[in-house]
Design an enzyme around this catalytic site. Structure first.
Site, short mmCIF file in Angstrom:
data_model
loop_
_atom_site.label_atom_id
_atom_site.label_comp_id
_atom_site.label_asym_id
_atom_site.label_seq_id
_atom_site.Cartn_x
_atom_site.Cartn_y
_atom_site.Cartn_z
N CYS A 28 -41.70 25.52 15.40
CA CYS A 28 -42.44 25.69 16.66
C CYS A 28 -41.77 25.07 17.88
O CYS A 28 -42.30 25.13 18.99
CB CYS A 28 -43.85 25.15 16.49
N LYS A 74 -53.05 27.46 24.29
CA LYS A 74 -53.15 28.14 23.00
C LYS A 74 -54.52 28.76 22.75
O LYS A 74 -54.67 29.61 21.87
CB LYS A 74 -52.73 27.19 21.88
N HIS A 82 -48.98 20.67 23.64
CA HIS A 82 -48.74 21.52 22.47
C HIS A 82 -50.09 22.01 21.95
O HIS A 82 -50.25 23.18 21.62
CB HIS A 82 -47.99 20.72 21.41
N GLU A 117 -50.91 13.97 19.33
CA GLU A 117 -50.46 14.25 20.69
C GLU A 117 -51.31 13.53 21.72
O GLU A 117 -50.79 12.99 22.71
CB GLU A 117 -50.49 15.75 20.97
N HIS A 154 -50.94 30.30 19.07
CA HIS A 154 -49.70 29.56 18.83
C HIS A 154 -48.62 30.58 18.47
O HIS A 154 -48.60 31.13 17.37
CB HIS A 154 -49.90 28.56 17.69
N PHE A 179 -42.96 21.42 12.54
CA PHE A 179 -42.88 20.91 11.18
C PHE A 179 -41.64 20.03 11.02
O PHE A 179 -40.63 20.22 11.71
CB PHE A 179 -42.79 22.05 10.18
#
Length: 357
Positions: free
Chosen positions: A125, A281, A252, A263, A286, A342
């Protein structure tokens, strides 16, 4: 920096006017409803890809891309093409490995536009955010005059099933940072930005980039936020600014329990609860490897308009960050975009208004 994201006007209208492009489907994952973001039925991904890049070219001062480096960030590359063939023919022998790789997107664009050279990035991502970071570094040393960064990911069953197996797909529009959030909405998308080594009319500068790799866990972010904090601080240092100069943060903000908590803690640690924050998002989902580029475009637009995009749902916040519920006119000199992936891969980008002399 010039930018485009498919139908740019429609996309940005959704973000700045609290509209969502997400829908609930009950025929994708067995015995489960999932809310995801898909292009309109009958779309051709390659056609949309080429359209997005043409849009940037038409908005630029270039006649062609013959003197332009292409950097592509993608999480799945040509996986959707592979799946379509496999599901249709029920035979792996008809799959072309050359159409499966991460590099297939760059190759498709190069065949159409004839770039000077091209490279591809796949860091889940953060893919296109990492591509933007590399572009900024290459521009800074005058390695290239023009660099086009494209983030692109097409929805495929492997992706949807993978996130479903992790138990983090929501059956509703995601609600980042909400205390009772249900998870994320996987989506597909395309974003393209042109970086040049000189300012142009109405351009925005990519001022600072920071990255870290904390490798805390293959899927979960570090709950202490160490990696996120490091990436953000590096971006601020690279931009040569202080935290209090950031006027807006595009988070994010995936809507998962683990990401949002980590976050939010990073934002509070560095900025306190004064700076305006929102996640796009809930509007767009996403978009995985494309998210960094698309959300960079949103930051660019926020700086151009001097308008902060709102978040769809700011009720019942889990953390005391300053989520904004309505579009807010404000003097914004710098905006921050966060991308986390990830494996503990973290990228933060700082964008700023170009001061014309």
């Amino acid at each position: 920096m010039q930018s485009a994201s498919g139908d740019t006007k429609k996309t940005l209208d959704a973000v700045f006017h609290k509209k969502s492009a997400l829908s609930v489907y009950d025929n994708i994952v067995s015995e489960k409803k999932v809310c995801i973001g898909k292009f309109e039925k009958g779309f051709n991904f390659d056609e949309l890809l080429i359209k997005s890049v043409k849009e940037v070219l038409n908005a630029s001062n270039l006649k062609d891309f013959s003197n332009t480096l292409l950097l592509v960030g993608s999480s799945v590359g040509g996986m959707a093409t592979t799946e379509k063939i496999l599901f249709k023919d029920k035979n792996y022998k008809n799959i072309n490995p050359q159409k499966h790789t991460i590099n297939v997107i760059a190759s498709t664009l190069d065949a159409k536009f004839n770039f000077l050279s091209h490279r591809s990035y796949s860091t889940a991502c953060t893919s296109s955010a990492n591509a933007l970071k590399t572009a900024k570094e290459l521009i800074a040393i005058n390695a290239y005059e023009n660099i086009l960064v494209v983030g692109a990911d097409e929805i495929c069953s492997t992706t949807v099933f993978g996130f479903s197996s992790l138990g983090i797909l929501s059956d509703e529009i995601c609600t980042p940072f909400k205390s009772e959030r249900k998870g994320m909405n996987v989506a597909e998308g395309i974003g393209a930005l042109l970086l040049q080594n000189f300012p142009t009319k109405n351009s925005v500068e990519l001022c600072g980039c920071g990255a870290s790799s904390d490798a805390y866990h293959i899927a979960n972010p570090d709950p202490t936020s160490t990696g996120a904090i490091s990436a953000i601080n590096k971006a601020l240092s690279d931009a040569n600014i202080e935290a209090n100069q950031i006027g807006y943060i595009n988070a994010h903000g995936t809507g998962t329990q683990a990401n949002d908590e980590s976050e939010a803690n990073a934002i509070l640690e560095i900025f306190g609860n004064e700076v305006a924050v929102s996640s796009s998002k809930s509007n767009l989902g996403h978009t995985l490897g494309a998210a960094g580029a698309i959300e960079a475009i949103i930051c660019v637009e926020a700086l151009k308009k001097q308008l902060m995009p709102p978040q769809l749902d700011c009720t019942q916040k889990e953390k005391d960050i300053n989520l904004i519920s309505d579009a807010r006119e404000s003097k914004i000199e710098y905006a921050l975009s966060n991308s986390f992936a990830f494996g503990g891969n973290n990228v933060a980008l700082v964008f700023g208004v170009v001061n014309e002399s």
